[in-house]
Scaffold this active site. Structure first.
Site, PDB file in Angstrom:
ATOM      1  N   SER A 267      -2.866 -31.181  37.047  1.00 36.88           N
ATOM      2  CA  SER A 267      -1.520 -31.243  37.600  1.00 36.88           C
ATOM      3  C   SER A 267      -1.541 -32.017  38.900  1.00 36.88           C
ATOM      4  CB  SER A 267      -1.000 -29.830  37.872  1.00 36.88           C
ATOM      5  OG  SER A 267      -1.624 -29.278  39.023  1.00 36.88           O
ATOM      6  N   ASP A 268      -0.397 -32.533  39.310  1.00 38.58           N
ATOM      7  CA  ASP A 268      -0.303 -33.001  40.682  1.00 38.58           C
ATOM      8  C   ASP A 268      -0.302 -31.772  41.589  1.00 38.58           C
ATOM      9  OD1 ASP A 268      -0.048 -34.631  42.909  1.00 38.58           O
ATOM     10  OD2 ASP A 268       1.578 -35.825  42.056  1.00 38.58           O
ATOM     11  N   MET A 269      -0.513 -31.989  42.877  1.00 38.73           N
ATOM     12  CA  MET A 269      -0.704 -30.874  43.790  1.00 38.73           C
ATOM     13  C   MET A 269       0.511 -29.940  43.791  1.00 38.73           C
ATOM     14  SD  MET A 269      -1.693 -30.882  47.842  1.00 38.73           S
ATOM     15  CE  MET A 269      -3.334 -31.520  47.571  1.00 38.73           C
ATOM     16  N   ASN A 270       0.247 -28.684  43.439  1.00 41.13           N
ATOM     17  CA  ASN A 270       1.267 -27.633  43.446  1.00 41.13           C
ATOM     18  C   ASN A 270       2.352 -27.840  42.390  1.00 41.13           C
ATOM     19  OD1 ASN A 270       1.675 -25.148  44.924  1.00 41.13           O
ATOM     20  ND2 ASN A 270       3.620 -25.996  45.634  1.00 41.13           N
ATOM     21  N   ALA A 271       2.107 -28.708  41.413  1.00 41.51           N
ATOM     22  CA  ALA A 271       3.154 -29.014  40.432  1.00 41.51           C
ATOM     23  C   ALA A 271       3.385 -27.894  39.440  1.00 41.51           C
ATOM     24  CB  ALA A 271       2.808 -30.308  39.687  1.00 41.51           C
TER      25      ALA A 271
END
Length: 747
Positions: A267-271
């Site tokens: 995932s992208d960060m915190n996605a």
């Protein structure tokens, strides 16, 4: 003698390639590890915390972390490796960082490298970036960005390859190869459609029709996958209403099922927790389940998999087999990257590599390949030998951080050569270089304009370094205005009023609306954010040691109100006409772009003559082949970029007014002429229907050849019969790429 100088057509614009949707069979090592791991250790492999985020050294020592990001120093990485050595199974960690355009030595931004129209530039720069990163202890970069960006208001346009699917894809693939040759893995991002956010606003939703998605937005990602990218990252956005981080269709059906991607998805960060914020999950537990079942294998600093997956497995909500599948992908990728067989890491050895002289020399040479000469009235450039005094104006001229650009990884600003530094180093003996700031980088005040103009009036030539500070570009830097920031245009007018010629050196991370700058500026040299050695490269170009050979990978509008404005727009039934109100135009802005896609000048003049199409009637297995003689009609050596565009004139759906299908770059000495041949497979001339099928319909195709998207029509071909491939997942056929060759000197 025929020399192939550049492959420039794209199979990935065509029908999808069907490959088995199942993951490759795991190796004996992966099977053994899966059998030995506890549930908590498995979940740990799916967790990638960040420095300054959820990183927990105790979890590393317990074998409950799969990788970390944003630890950039060799000493930090060595300490984490030592912690991991205490874990029970000692599974190697991923060490990731955004190495977007260099690690310690920065190269031009990716959009700038696309302006070279030579993917070898990106392949070389990423090779050296990887060499430095590897020495520092990293083994994965979160690059390349393959987001097709057609709205310059979006700040992250600077990280990708521009507005054309073929060009963006070729550069994404080149960057994968470069990272690999330098010794680290590559992460493709942001899958998919991030560059199509509404209004150019970062994190906004995107809505893309099926045909447009497959014809324009997916091909650059596809080319990076075919180049062997190791990891794929999701985006923050919702695409057609579905968060990409929860999209089974993107991650499982297309990426793995159609394209056969063997690596893992992060995932992208915190996605992952943001799936709930997008209104598609009721809390983090449901978000974790949706993401994992969609095919997202690793949670980047979201802390959701660590917190939620064990409970979901234990209560039967999530099958452990789904967890095992994700863990196997992560372990298999680590195995392919060679992490299980790594030599011991010595952080002390990094100092001999970081910022090494040959790497900085490469940064200097490659930066010069990306500069685009937008305007050059009366051949004011290169700087003439009789010039004895130069006034350098603008705070950006002396700003090391702004010369580097955003996403600066672990670069040291103090080691950066600014434009002012470069001019002082390169100016001939006896040429005076005076610097006057005029205004700071934000340029919100005109209080120092008069003093700057008075000083500049004493010089033979004014070099005004203007444009966007680096914080105006990149993530979180969308702009509603595309004009020069602050009062820079006013400063430029004040300088021009001195009567001295003004050369604008333009720092920018996106197309800017320069309509108010073209009149007062004698010349405009777009240098983007040129990197660690950028100042030297700029000075050498201004003085004529290097010829500017860049071409625009994006269209420059006259006004932000024209956006989106791309060269390959769909036609209108009423094309714009100045004399007709009821046509597709604006009342208050001239027709067309300020500078078209593919535009760029040099210090010499080229001609293209005797263009001829080899065959006018073509079948689906044939190639569209065009020959042309390219000559250097000037007095200096230079490089020309020959560009071939095609339009499907009549089809079952409206087709773009033209599409780039092949291009190539060649160096010619003064008076030299060469014949070149551009060849494109007929099967690359089609489009996707909404059901995912691909078709080249029979009929007429117009052919344009020249030096930009404004290239003239040279003739037409007729394709008969056509070609059709079934919907996604059914066609196993690959298509040959086109290319340009240099035949030899003309008679």
């Amino acid at each position: 003698m025929r020399i192939t100088i550049f492959f420039a057509a794209i199979a990935s614009l065509l029908a999808p390639i069907a490959t088995a949707g199942a993951d490759p069979a795991p190796s004996e090592r992966v099977r053994r590890l899966l059998a030995e791991m506890t549930l908590e250790e498995k979940i740990g492999q799916l967790d990638m915390p960040s420095h300054g985020g959820h990183y927990d050294p105790a979890r590393v020592a317990a074998g409950r972390t799969g990788g970390v990001l944003n630890f950039g120093s060799p000493q930090e990485i060595a300490a984490i490796r030592a912690l991991n050595a205490q874990s029970r199974l000692k599974i190697p960690l991923i060490f990731g960082l955004d190495v977007i355009h260099g690690y310690r030595t920065l190269f031009p931004m990716p959009l700038a490298e696309a302006a070279s129209f030579d993917p070898a530039v990106a392949e070389q720069s990423t090779h050296w970036a990887a060499v430095e990163s590897r020495a520092a202890g990293l083994n994965l970069t979160f690059s390349p960005v393959a987001d097709l960006a057609r709205d310059p208001r979006w700040g992250r346009i600077v990280e990708g390859g521009g507005e054309d699917p073929m060009l963006a894809g070729l550069f994404a693939a080149a960057r994968v190869r470069g990272f690999h040759s330098g010794g680290i893995g590559a992460t493709l991002k942001h899958f998919a459609g991030y560059g199509a956010v509404e209004g150019g606003r970062d994190y906004a939703p995107a809505d893309i029709s099926e045909g447009t998605l497959r014809d324009r937005y997916l091909p650059p990602y596809r080319m990076a996958v075919e180049a062997g990218v190791d990891v794929v990252m999701t985006s923050y956005i919702s695409l057609n209403g579905t968060p990409t981080t929860a999209s089974r269709r993107l991650m499982s059906d297309i990426l793995r099922g159609e394209w056969g991607f063997p690596g893992y998805v992060v995932s992208d960060m915190n996605a992952i927790p943001e799936i709930a914020l997008l209104g598609v999950a009721d809390g983090n537990g449901e978000a974790a389940k949706l993401a994992l079942e969609a095919g997202v294998d690793q949670d980047m600093d979201g802390e959701v998999y660590i917190a939620e997956l064990a409970g979901l497995v234990r209560d039967g909500t999530l099958p452990e087999a789904a967890l095992d599948r994700a863990v196997a992908r992560v372990l298999a990728t680590k195995e392919r990257l060679g992490l299980f067989d790594e030599k011991p890491f010595d952080p002390a050895a990094a100092s001999a590599v970081l910022g090494r002289a040959d790497i900085r020399a490469a940064s200097r040479a490659l930066a010069a390949e990306t500069f685009v000469l937008l305007q050059n009235k009366d051949d004011v450039l290169p700087i003439r030998p009789e010039t004895r005094s130069i006034a350098v104006v603008g705070a950006l001229a002396a700003s090391q951080a702004d010369t580097l650009g955003n996403n600066a990884a672990r670069a040291v600003p103090a080691e950066t050569v600014t434009v002012l530094d470069g001019l002082r180093a390169r100016a001939p003996a006896g040429t005076r270089i005076d610097f006057v700031e005029g205004c700071d980088t934000a340029c919100t005040s005109d209080s120092n304009f008069q003093a700057a103009a008075a000083k500049a009036a004493e010089a033979d030539l004014i070099v005004a370094v203007l444009g966007e500070p680096q914080d105006h570009s990149g993530e979180g830097a969308s702009r509603a205005s595309l004009e020069l920031p602050g009062r820079q245009t006013d400063l430029l007018r004040r300088l021009a009023a001195t009567g001295r010629p003004v050369v604008v050196v333009l720092l920018a991370g996106r197309p800017l609306a320069l309509s108010e700058a073209v009149d007062p500026a004698a010349a405009i040299l777009l240098v983007w954010y040129p990197g660690s050695e950028g100042g030297h490269a700029v000075a050498e170009t201004l003085f004529g040691d290097r010829d500017p050979a860049g071409r625009l990978p994006v269209t420059f509008p006259r006004h932000v109100g024209q956006v989106p404005i791309t060269y390959d727009a769909l036609p209108t039934a009423r094309p714009g006409k100045v004399e007709d109100r009821y046509t597709s135009r604006y009342l208050d802005v001239a027709l067309g772009p300020l500078f078209p896609f593919g535009h760029g000048l040099g210090y010499t003049r080229f001609t293209q003559s005797d263009a001829r199409i080899a065959a006018r009637k073509l079948g689906p297995d044939d190639r569209l082949t065009v020959a042309v003689t390219v000559a250097n009609a000037g007095t200096r050596p230079g490089r020309e970029v020959v560009q071939l565009y095609v339009r499907d004139v009549v089809a079952s759906r409206a087709r773009p007014v033209r599409e780039l299908k092949a291009f190539g770059k060649l160096l010619l000495e003064p008076g030299e002429a060469r014949e070149v041949v551009l060849s494109v497979p007929v099967r690359s001339l089609g489009f996707h229907r909404d059901d995912g099928s691909y078709v080249v319909e029979p009929g007429r195709f117009d052919v344009y050849l020249g030096s930009s998207a404004a290239a003239p029509l040279i003739g037409s071909v007729v394709v008969s019969p056509g070609y059709e491939a079934p919907p996604a997942g059914l066609s196993a056929e690959r298509f040959e790429a086109g290319h340009m060759t240099v035949i030899g000197k003309s008679p």
